[in-house]
Design a protein around this motif. Structure first.
Motif, PDB file in Angstrom:
ATOM      1  N   SER A 143       0.841  -1.458  -0.095  1.00  0.00           N
ATOM      2  CA  SER A 143      -0.377  -0.201  -0.051  1.00  0.00           C
ATOM      3  C   SER A 143       0.918   1.302   0.454  1.00  0.00           C
ATOM      4  O   SER A 143       2.197   1.535   0.618  1.00  0.00           O
ATOM      5  N   VAL A 184      -0.154   5.014   1.101  1.00  0.00           N
ATOM      6  CA  VAL A 184      -0.692   6.007   1.606  1.00  0.00           C
ATOM      7  C   VAL A 184       0.151   7.684   2.029  1.00  0.00           C
ATOM      8  O   VAL A 184       0.838   7.751   2.846  1.00  0.00           O
ATOM      9  N   ASP A 185      -1.135   8.693   1.244  1.00  0.00           N
ATOM     10  CA  ASP A 185      -0.272   9.745   1.479  1.00  0.00           C
ATOM     11  C   ASP A 185      -0.671  10.361   2.715  1.00  0.00           C
ATOM     12  O   ASP A 185      -2.182  10.657   2.885  1.00  0.00           O
ATOM     13  N   GLU A 186       0.433  10.893   3.632  1.00  0.00           N
ATOM     14  CA  GLU A 186      -0.668  10.930   5.063  1.00  0.00           C
ATOM     15  C   GLU A 186      -1.385  12.329   5.019  1.00  0.00           C
ATOM     16  O   GLU A 186      -1.092  13.246   4.624  1.00  0.00           O
ATOM     17  N   LYS A 187      -2.245  12.440   5.585  1.00  0.00           N
ATOM     18  CA  LYS A 187      -2.756  14.079   5.722  1.00  0.00           C
ATOM     19  C   LYS A 187      -1.739  15.029   6.301  1.00  0.00           C
ATOM     20  O   LYS A 187      -0.589  14.397   6.992  1.00  0.00           O
ATOM     21  N   SER A 219      -3.245  -2.520  -9.774  1.00  0.00           N
ATOM     22  CA  SER A 219      -4.532  -2.406  -9.661  1.00  0.00           C
ATOM     23  C   SER A 219      -4.000  -3.027  -8.121  1.00  0.00           C
ATOM     24  O   SER A 219      -4.763  -3.599  -7.503  1.00  0.00           O
ATOM     25  N   GLN A 263      -2.849  -0.842  -2.980  1.00  0.00           N
ATOM     26  CA  GLN A 263      -3.808  -0.212  -1.922  1.00  0.00           C
ATOM     27  C   GLN A 263      -3.563   1.395  -2.258  1.00  0.00           C
ATOM     28  O   GLN A 263      -2.133   1.267  -1.403  1.00  0.00           O
ATOM     29  N   PHE A 264      -4.213   2.106  -2.893  1.00  0.00           N
ATOM     30  CA  PHE A 264      -3.392   3.729  -3.009  1.00  0.00           C
ATOM     31  C   PHE A 264      -5.119   4.349  -2.114  1.00  0.00           C
ATOM     32  O   PHE A 264      -5.911   3.941  -1.968  1.00  0.00           O
ATOM     33  N   SER A 265      -4.289   5.444  -1.276  1.00  0.00           N
ATOM     34  CA  SER A 265      -4.386   6.209  -0.214  1.00  0.00           C
ATOM     35  C   SER A 265      -4.486   7.298  -0.201  1.00  0.00           C
ATOM     36  O   SER A 265      -3.168   7.515   0.403  1.00  0.00           O
ATOM     37  N   PRO A 266      -5.085   8.253   0.348  1.00  0.00           N
ATOM     38  CA  PRO A 266      -6.292   8.585  -0.835  1.00  0.00           C
ATOM     39  C   PRO A 266      -6.378   8.056  -2.041  1.00  0.00           C
ATOM     40  O   PRO A 266      -5.908   7.444  -2.801  1.00  0.00           O
ATOM     41  N   ALA A 267      -7.920   7.427  -2.576  1.00  0.00           N
ATOM     42  CA  ALA A 267      -8.052   6.247  -3.730  1.00  0.00           C
ATOM     43  C   ALA A 267      -7.804   7.120  -4.874  1.00  0.00           C
ATOM     44  O   ALA A 267      -7.359   8.836  -4.699  1.00  0.00           O
ATOM     45  N   HIS A 274      -0.151  11.991  -7.957  1.00  0.00           N
ATOM     46  CA  HIS A 274      -2.066  11.785  -6.847  1.00  0.00           C
ATOM     47  C   HIS A 274      -1.305  12.378  -5.658  1.00  0.00           C
ATOM     48  O   HIS A 274      -0.127  11.596  -5.023  1.00  0.00           O
TER      49      HIS A 274
END
Lengths: 498, 498
Positions: free
Chosen positions: A281, A283-286, A316, A319-323, A451
């Motif tokens: 995954s 994840v781009d942290e906020k 695919s 998992q990317f977050s945010p989508a 992204h």
């Protein structure tokens, strides 16, 4: 060193998995667990040419960079196996000085004299063997082969009276002429339907084999516009295609070239790396706290920016977050169409060195050429199949041997097979990118979009030699430049001085 | 900003020296006298594309770099003047995606959509005007023009039955086939002598005008092998030559492109620069104390390495200590042969936009094309002369206007001339490099040799697109890489961490 990738078969050993390569990196990591948090400026996911280029550019520019690679080797879809001192190209192979990004690197690494021609028509059978059915062969001189393919390709590409120059004047800007969209949306099959009455049987068979060799797909799912793009990049000529697509390779194999990028990056002292580390995954942290990359084994790494070079057909699985945005997701779900099978055969007929052949549509390998002479004095043939008549070369070696044999029945015995099954490779899920009809006009911009803190870079969405090693380097260069611009290359201690 | 370089003439103002350019750098230096000793890692002499590339690569890689430039602007032999919002290319102009180094930079700076075609045959006279004497013109379609030149060039280049492919298969490795030396040693005139019976009068005139356009020299002093090198680089075809040599230019002019390199280097905070600072001497101090560069005004600068990008024809004006090697000195003394005259004319006939012309051998400007439409709605013609019938365009403007008018008598009035006299320019002493017979085989290796702490880099001795912007970037890239390898890109503080 031996990679887990690739297969080899000989009559003596049968099929074995894993072949030697200069691209294997040992030890598989250079960072200790306690150092894994860096801090890293950038994480590059993927050690193909795109990731290697980004890593090289970033480390040279002063950034502490962590390279994560799922495999045990560099090179991605382009790597070579040296067997008994002879290089077999498992994936991307050919380069040319009209491919700007790769040639810039070849010159920079002083490898411009390290290329060899694939074709050698100086002795032996010196002919082209065309088989349109399993019971007969037509033999031609290579001049006649060229004339056949030139004629067929001119008919195929000539949508505008100028062989594509009018509808695609700037190949890097595909929709400079907006009407080009209709060719992008057209399949090979639809274009053939328009010109079928102009084509002789031999022209049609050779043409279909050639364009499927380019796409690795099927007539119905391969974009005519994407072929026109290759054609335009090659200078709108058959000879340009032959020169750029299939003529010149590294004398010592791709992995010797890939290592130059690797070694330059390592030499900076700023490269951390972990091989055999598939990513789960991103994840781009906020709040600008960086991007967190988690490996399948649970290890976590954080950096200011991530350059993600994972190929389209594999994206695919992460998992990317945010989508991710809709355009990217729909392209990922559709995927590209290239299910090419590439099989090297060492055959016991020296005279086949000057042979070329097409066996289409009946055979599982449709296009092959004499590509070298092995240290044992045998001929090395490189053979291609496509999704149109697909074979998994590792699943039934007798079938694979039969398909090799059908290219020129009775002419040789097979001493060795070498191949990589790209279709079953979980980190590739296909060979080089080839577009479905409408995919480039619909998705290219979206695929190139960043992204948040993640920059997506891969030859699959390059502008120029998309699908090629050149496109991978184009994209790695672009990604590094994006990061350089954002993180800055100014150093405080120097600023104070000037 | 206005450069001291270049000339403009209009009926209203007469001849004036100095034209505006985006390439002028102000203020002319960013270092104070007390900071001039740096310490500098590298001094780059010359701010053309070669020097800009080296400077950009070195500063991005962390080196404190001092750029010394004799002129008041960047770009060297390639720069543009924007007059009333319209760019005139004073020197090097055209680029193509088959030129690897320049295209890599164009892509990297996201300028791949910033090109315009020079030719536009969509309206107006839409013909080629061939004048082989001052009293008549032959008019042809552009298709007939292409056929004429294609036929003539095929005869000229076809020394081996394959239009040069056999004798020059790897254009970056000119003597891969050792016999190529004999073509390198052959002059244009000698080659024409071999084929003169095969050429029609129109073929011969057009051919000679075209090949002299390439060399800027004379039939007797231009190397046939060097032309074959251009031809091979272009893909061994007439169309490839047209595409690569004279088709695509920057919509906003060369200087807009050169500024990208400049701005990236400046952005690192590691670039010191001094313009209007011609160099007098370069002394490699004994005992590894660095290289001392002394300006004509007596200022001295020292660095660990010097990248000297001074062109071949100017090198002999610099004192080097220790003395340069014999090969370099003899090449410097012989010099290259390109004494091209390039004159832009704004003419009051809109229909000339689709015109091309050759006026040879009688006219002082032998080759011209419609190159654009100015903001006033006039046609911009770009006109070339060579050393074969030389004109100094600034010395007698009436003569220059006459030579422009003789290209298409009675067709237009001249509203403006814009040009740079490269022959009288003390920092160029000629235009792009073109080899004398035997010069490449005799001197290329020597010209590429370093000299102690001094790395010599210039398009004049590039391996690929020698003489082109591409070759300048190739050489700047090479020089930076040499310095990177020697001084190292590893930083101690980082080494400790990994």
């Amino acid at each position: 060193m031996t990679s887990r990738d690739g297969y080899q078969w000989t009559p003596e050993t049968g099929l074995t998995q894993g072949v030697p390569s200069l691209g294997v990196i040992s030890p598989p990591t250079n960072i200790k667990d306690e150092d894994k948090d860096g801090p890293w400026d950038v994480i590059v996911i993927g050690g193909g040419y795109c990731g290697l280029t980004a890593t090289r550019d970033l480390t040279v520019a002063g950034f502490k960079t962590l390279l994560l690679e799922a495999r045990d080797r560099i090179g991605g879809r382009s790597w070579s196996s040296n067997i008994d001192g002879y290089p077999y190209e498992m994936g991307g192979t050919w380069v040319h000085w009209h491919q700007s990004h790769v040639w810039r690197e070849i010159t920079r690494y002083k490898m411009h004299n390290a290329l060899s021609p694939s074709f050698n028509f100086s002795r032996g059978v010196n002919h082209f063997q065309l088989r349109t059915n399993p019971t007969s062969s037509t033999y031609m001189t290579h001049e006649a082969e060229d004339e056949l393919l030139r004629s067929a390709l001119h008919k195929f590409t000539n949508v505008d009276g100028t062989n594509g120059r009018t509808v695609l004047p700037f190949p890097h800007d595909m929709f400079y002429v907006p009407e080009f969209r209709k060719y992008d949306e057209m399949s090979y099959a639809e274009r053939i339907e328009q010109i079928k009455d102009e084509l002789s049987l031999n022209e049609r068979s050779s043409l279909e084999a050639f364009i499927l060799l380019c796409s690795g797909g099927r007539m119905e799912n391969s974009s005519f516009g994407e072929f026109l793009h290759w054609w335009a990049m090659s200078g709108y000529t058959y000879q340009g295609c032959m020169d750029c697509l299939i003529s010149y390779k590294f004398t010592e194999g791709q992995s010797a070239f890939a290592r130059r990028f690797w070694e330059e990056a390592m030499g900076t002292g700023r490269l951390g790396y972990v091989f055999e580390c598939p990513v789960r995954s991103v994840v781009d942290e906020k709040g600008g706290r960086g991007v967190r990359v988690t490996a399948r084994d649970g290890r976590e790494f954080v950096a200011k920016r991530v350059v993600c070079t994972i190929p389209l057909n594999v994206l695919s699985t992460i998992q990317f977050s945010p989508a991710l945005a809709t355009e990217k997701v729909s392209a990922m779900q559709a995927g590209h169409v290239n299910m090419c099978t590439k099989v090297h055969a060492e055959v016991d007929n020296k005279d086949m060195r000057s042979w070329t052949g097409i066996a289409y549509p009946f055979n599982k390998l449709c296009y092959a050429i004499g590509d070298g002479t092995t240290p044992a004095g045998n001929t090395h043939l490189v053979c291609f199949g496509t999704d149109a008549n697909h074979i998994q070369p590792d699943e039934d070696v007798r079938e694979t041997l039969k398909a090799v044999g059908e290219l020129a029945p009775g002419e040789f015995g097979v001493k060795r097979l070498v191949f990589h099954n790209w279709v079953k490779d979980e980190f590739a899920k296909g060979a080089w990118f080839f577009s479905r009809p409408g995919m480039v006009s619909g998705c290219l911009d979206g695929l190139r979009e960043r992204h948040g803190g993640v920059v997506f870079a891969n030859s699959d969405w390059a502008l120029g030699w998309r699908s090629f090693i050149d496109g991978a380097i184009e994209e790695g260069t672009r990604a590094a430049r994006v990061v350089l611009e954002e993180l800055g290359t100014k150093r405080d201690e120097v600023k104070a001085r000037l």
